[in-house]
Write an enzyme that holds these catalytic residues in place. Structure first.
Site, PDB file in Angstrom:
ATOM      1  N   HIS A 121       0.821  -1.210   0.000  1.00  0.00           N
ATOM      2  CA  HIS A 121       0.000   0.000   0.000  1.00  0.00           C
ATOM      3  C   HIS A 121       0.857   1.263   0.000  1.00  0.00           C
ATOM      4  O   HIS A 121       0.367   2.347   0.286  1.00  0.00           O
ATOM      5  CB  HIS A 121      -0.923   0.002   1.213  1.00  0.00           C
ATOM      6  CG  HIS A 121      -1.719  -1.251   1.343  1.00  0.00           C
ATOM      7  ND1 HIS A 121      -2.569  -1.688   0.349  1.00  0.00           N
ATOM      8  CD2 HIS A 121      -1.769  -2.189   2.327  1.00  0.00           C
ATOM      9  CE1 HIS A 121      -3.121  -2.826   0.721  1.00  0.00           C
ATOM     10  NE2 HIS A 121      -2.648  -3.162   1.910  1.00  0.00           N
ATOM     11  N   HIS A 123      -7.903  -4.543  -0.730  1.00  0.00           N
ATOM     12  CA  HIS A 123      -7.428  -5.922  -0.850  1.00  0.00           C
ATOM     13  C   HIS A 123      -8.335  -6.739  -1.762  1.00  0.00           C
ATOM     14  O   HIS A 123      -8.230  -7.960  -1.798  1.00  0.00           O
ATOM     15  CB  HIS A 123      -7.365  -6.592   0.522  1.00  0.00           C
ATOM     16  CG  HIS A 123      -6.583  -5.831   1.527  1.00  0.00           C
ATOM     17  ND1 HIS A 123      -7.192  -5.075   2.511  1.00  0.00           N
ATOM     18  CD2 HIS A 123      -5.251  -5.690   1.703  1.00  0.00           C
ATOM     19  CE1 HIS A 123      -6.256  -4.506   3.257  1.00  0.00           C
ATOM     20  NE2 HIS A 123      -5.077  -4.856   2.784  1.00  0.00           N
TER      21      HIS A 123
END
Length: 331
Positions: A58, A218
């Site tokens: 991320h 995700h």
């Protein structure tokens, strides 16, 4: 796979080694743990220490916000995987100055379990650790406390770090983070999956030409899949959900964050911001210090999220307090 990696199993370690080498002005590894990135610009005066963290993939989220008057440490897990309890504990040991530490991370079960274990280990050493979970993703659950944390992480981290930089105690720093979280609302759209460097495969299947509003970083399911629509229609849909959730009215002031998920061109991000700006101005809502860019990504996922933060004087001051990190600066 269109990725520049060596051995996919070593991608996180090699990324961290490169990051510390490139950003040595700001950060280093903790003395006893190369899954903990610590600030080289921590205040010498004892104060509450800010520790953030979560899975890799991320970036620049977590490690990119370690620096002066922001996060003091970041704990780094494997890709889309929580850090284990030991580095969570080691981060506390590396930065604690006697005033306690605040853990902050997105609300995911693995992170909660492992950071809680790290806090228990620190408590055994007499170090107080408090936690604030970020829950800004409005579509992820009806109950606010069950929602996921996404790009709003940045806002909540910043508010707490500013409170710590002002010398407030742990309870007050935690309260600042909780206030920021309660006023931060996000929703995103994905136009592709991200690619795992270990397997070279997508983490979920999405056909060419499809999009999914509400999808998590995700690959958590969103509202529905449709054919890709023009930017304005996508923004209108997301803003409709956000405005309804916030009950936003004329005369209010908000901070806006357009967050790229890793693969969306900057051009597209500003096209999306343009429409957000139009919608809010038409509604009589004032915009303060907007941000556009990649702040919390999902590797190479094509997509973006919109974050709105309801502001008052206190939150504006916390967000405007100077800081200096490799990926976030306020002058």
């Amino acid at each position: 796979m269109r990725r520049l990696v060596n051995d996919g199993y070593e991608a996180v370690e090699e990324m961290l080694a490169g990051y510390v080498a490139a950003q040595g002005k700001y950060v280093d590894f903790a003395e006893n743990d190369k899954r903990v990135i610590v600030s080289k610009q921590m205040s010498e005066e004892p104060r509450v220490r800010i520790i953030v963290g979560g899975g890799s993939g991320h970036e620049p989220l977590f490690l990119g916000y370690v620096g002066k008057d922001f996060a003091d440490a970041a704990v780094v897990g494997n890709i889309n995987t929580s850090p284990s309890p030991e580095p969570c504990y080691n981060a506390v040991k590396a930065v604690d100055s006697g005033k306690g530490c605040l853990y902050m991370y997105g609300n995911y079960a693995g992170d909660v379990m492992n950071f809680d274990m790290g806090a228990e280990m620190a408590a055994d050493d007499g170090i107080r650790v408090e936690t604030v979970l970020v829950t800004d993703d409005i579509y992820s659950a009806e109950n606010v406390e069950d929602r996921r944390g996404v790009a709003g992480d940045l806002i909540v981290f910043k508010a707490a770090a500013s409170a710590a930089a002002k010398g407030l105690d742990l309870d007050a720093v935690k309260q600042a983070a909780e206030k920021a979280n309660a006023n931060t609302f996000s929703m995103g759209v994905a136009l592709s999956s991200s690619t795992l460097p270990v397997t070279g495969k997508a983490i979920f299947e999405m056909k060419e030409g499809e999009m999914e509003v509400g999808m998590g970083i995700h690959g958590e399911p969103g509202i529905k899949r449709t054919s890709i629509e023009p930017a304005d229609k996508v923004v209108d849909q997301i803003m409709g959900y956000l405005i309804e959730e916030m009950k936003l009215t004329a005369g209010e002031e908000v901070h806006v964050l357009i967050n790229g998920l890793g693969g969306l061109p900057v051009m597209d991000q500003y096209i999306c911001y343009r429409r957000v700006d139009e919608i809010l101005k038409e509604k009589g809502v004032h915009i303060h210090s907007p941000l556009v860019g990649n702040y919390a990504t999902s590797m190479d996922m094509i997509g973006m999220s919109i974050t709105l933060v309801r502001l008052d004087d206190e939150l504006k001051d916390l967000l405007d307090t100077p800081c200096d990190t490799p990926y976030f600066k306020v002058d």
